[in-house]
Design an enzyme around this catalytic site. Sequence first.
Site, PDB file in Angstrom:
ATOM      1  N   ARG A 189       0.703  -1.278  -0.185  1.00  0.00           N
ATOM      2  CA  ARG A 189       0.057   0.046  -0.077  1.00  0.00           C
ATOM      3  C   ARG A 189       0.883   1.381   0.159  1.00  0.00           C
ATOM      4  O   ARG A 189       0.546   2.445  -0.375  1.00  0.00           O
ATOM      5  CB  ARG A 189      -0.959  -0.125   1.349  1.00  0.00           C
ATOM      6  CG  ARG A 189      -2.100   1.162   1.165  1.00  0.00           C
ATOM      7  CD  ARG A 189      -3.264   0.869   2.084  1.00  0.00           C
ATOM      8  NE  ARG A 189      -3.121  -0.094   2.972  1.00  0.00           N
ATOM      9  CZ  ARG A 189      -2.674   0.319   4.379  1.00  0.00           C
ATOM     10  NH1 ARG A 189      -2.303   1.508   4.454  1.00  0.00           N
ATOM     11  NH2 ARG A 189      -2.496  -0.523   5.432  1.00  0.00           N
ATOM     12  N   LYS A 233      -6.648   3.512 -20.574  1.00  0.00           N
ATOM     13  CA  LYS A 233      -7.246   3.927 -22.122  1.00  0.00           C
ATOM     14  C   LYS A 233      -5.665   4.050 -22.905  1.00  0.00           C
ATOM     15  O   LYS A 233      -5.201   2.910 -22.869  1.00  0.00           O
ATOM     16  CB  LYS A 233      -7.895   5.345 -22.090  1.00  0.00           C
ATOM     17  CG  LYS A 233      -8.861   5.453 -21.234  1.00  0.00           C
ATOM     18  CD  LYS A 233     -10.132   4.690 -21.145  1.00  0.00           C
ATOM     19  CE  LYS A 233     -11.198   5.017 -20.306  1.00  0.00           C
ATOM     20  NZ  LYS A 233     -11.864   3.825 -19.811  1.00  0.00           N
ATOM     21  N   ASP A 257      -6.878  16.462 -16.889  1.00  0.00           N
ATOM     22  CA  ASP A 257      -7.096  15.052 -17.107  1.00  0.00           C
ATOM     23  C   ASP A 257      -6.814  15.055 -18.696  1.00  0.00           C
ATOM     24  O   ASP A 257      -7.271  15.709 -19.686  1.00  0.00           O
ATOM     25  CB  ASP A 257      -8.962  14.818 -17.005  1.00  0.00           C
ATOM     26  CG  ASP A 257      -8.948  13.416 -17.629  1.00  0.00           C
ATOM     27  OD1 ASP A 257      -8.113  12.803 -18.257  1.00  0.00           O
ATOM     28  OD2 ASP A 257      -9.993  12.820 -17.078  1.00  0.00           O
ATOM     29  N   TYR A 277     -15.835  14.021 -18.174  1.00  0.00           N
ATOM     30  CA  TYR A 277     -16.361  12.502 -18.160  1.00  0.00           C
ATOM     31  C   TYR A 277     -17.289  12.514 -17.153  1.00  0.00           C
ATOM     32  O   TYR A 277     -17.147  12.995 -16.222  1.00  0.00           O
ATOM     33  CB  TYR A 277     -15.020  11.848 -17.948  1.00  0.00           C
ATOM     34  CG  TYR A 277     -15.516  10.538 -17.622  1.00  0.00           C
ATOM     35  CD1 TYR A 277     -16.250   9.884 -18.491  1.00  0.00           C
ATOM     36  CD2 TYR A 277     -15.051   9.966 -16.496  1.00  0.00           C
ATOM     37  CE1 TYR A 277     -16.466   8.426 -18.098  1.00  0.00           C
ATOM     38  CE2 TYR A 277     -15.336   8.531 -16.141  1.00  0.00           C
ATOM     39  CZ  TYR A 277     -16.019   7.948 -17.013  1.00  0.00           C
ATOM     40  OH  TYR A 277     -16.261   6.555 -16.851  1.00  0.00           O
TER      41      TYR A 277
HETATM   42  C1  LIG Z   1     -11.302  11.250 -19.614  1.00  0.00           C
HETATM   43  C2  LIG Z   1     -11.593  10.308 -18.722  1.00  0.00           C
HETATM   44  N1  LIG Z   1     -11.174  10.425 -17.442  1.00  0.00           N
HETATM   45  C3  LIG Z   1     -11.106   9.457 -16.586  1.00  0.00           C
HETATM   46  C4  LIG Z   1     -11.887   8.286 -16.681  1.00  0.00           C
HETATM   47  C5  LIG Z   1     -11.855   7.362 -15.677  1.00  0.00           C
HETATM   48  O1  LIG Z   1     -11.095   6.248 -15.850  1.00  0.00           O
HETATM   49  P1  LIG Z   1     -11.165   4.983 -15.224  1.00  0.00           P
HETATM   50  O2  LIG Z   1     -12.354   4.250 -16.007  1.00  0.00           O
HETATM   51  O3  LIG Z   1      -9.780   4.262 -15.461  1.00  0.00           O
HETATM   52  O4  LIG Z   1     -11.443   4.949 -13.765  1.00  0.00           O
HETATM   53  C6  LIG Z   1     -12.404   7.987 -17.858  1.00  0.00           C
HETATM   54  C7  LIG Z   1     -12.879   6.760 -18.369  1.00  0.00           C
HETATM   55  O5  LIG Z   1     -13.741   6.685 -19.599  1.00  0.00           O
HETATM   56  C8  LIG Z   1     -12.217   9.013 -19.074  1.00  0.00           C
HETATM   57  O6  LIG Z   1     -12.694   8.912 -20.397  1.00  0.00           O
END
Ligand SMILES: Cc1ncc(COP(=O)(O)O)c(C=O)c1O
Length: 402
Positions: free
Chosen positions: A64, A216, A191, A118
Amino acid sequence: MAETSIYTLAVHAGERLLKTDPREGEPYTPVVTPIHHSVGFTYADTEDLDAVFAGESETPVYARYGNPTVYALEAAVAALEGAEAALAYGSGMAAIHGALLAAGVKTGTSVAAAHDVYGATYAVLDRLLRGNGVDVRFVDVTDLASVRAALAETQPVALVVETISNPLLKVADLPRLAEAAHAHGTALIVDNTFATPALCRPLALGADFSVHSATKYLGGHGDALGGVVATSSIRRWQLNEFNKLLGANLGPQEAWLIHRGIKTLPLRFQRQCANAAQLAAWLATQPAVARVNYPGLPGHPQHDLAAGLLGGRYGAMVSFELRDAGRAEVFRFMDALRLIQPATTLGDVYTLVLYPAMSSHRALSPAMRRRIGIGDGLVRLSAGIEDATDLIADLEQALAAI
Ligand SMILES: Cc1ncc(COP(=O)(O)O)c(C=O)c1O
């Protein structure tokens, strides 16, 4: 000496950090970081163990607190993002939450965020944080005057934006947003999932945290869930102090998969961006398509900004509005696709489509979706690395089936 190319960094960064082999005296180092499936780490001298617990040494002691396979991934992401350091998480959402905590979000503080982030990020802000007494203000980050007004009014601890937004593909003017945020002591959390470090390094443009859903493009193969925050060393330390308590850690198996994915990120992304540009241009000529959102199209509202910010490539995500379509027509279109997969993710080597109203943005009310421009006929496409001709043929027959 010239800056090391991202193609080179992606292949080597983070590897061979472990100089000493567990079998003492063996004069070799594994070329690829092994998967350290160990929760605990022992030390010959208990003084060394004590130094780790005291925070004087950043060597592993308990999973952890950190793990060597995860450290390797973190070093790779930090190198790609041009950051001092990075911390990996079990998901992109955990990474976003970590960055918010480290920026100082708590009861009684304010946060500002792009209104078209998102869906799960929106829900964290709108439900979780608001429900815990945080004042949350959603703004259109392409309207700098309204961002400045919100910052001046609420003095938020953090401003949350996406480099390229999901799913409308708006482009954020990161240098201007950073300047506006810092004028109020506000941390800029970016992000960077859709842009990847191959197109944009937010920290060099003034951001304080660059966050990824590593699920992704970084991983790229749809086989590992993970997240990462690239930032300064001191902020990484803060993030890790929270994580030592909250345990939102990435496991070594996932870290290894994502790190392997990173080695081909620049190559994959080059092809994915080219495919997306070709698909966007083709979709824009189709009578069944009312609108195409892609920053590379000259008609995109932030096309010029994107050209400067993203270095002449525009990402591998495209979204488009089927003409006079609602849920039934979109479902018929998605069911008719043969090659392209209707799966709830993005950034993979496979081309994928998703219906935001059903999945990524389901958490938003229909009225809110309409207000920010996510119509009932909107489809999001993530370009893979297949041949664009095959993808166009699949889209063509599916459009005909509506
Ligand atoms: C732009 C964006 N940020 C964050 C996330 C969240 O990621 P995770 O699904 O790995 O938690 C996503 C998920 O689709 C996303 O498209």
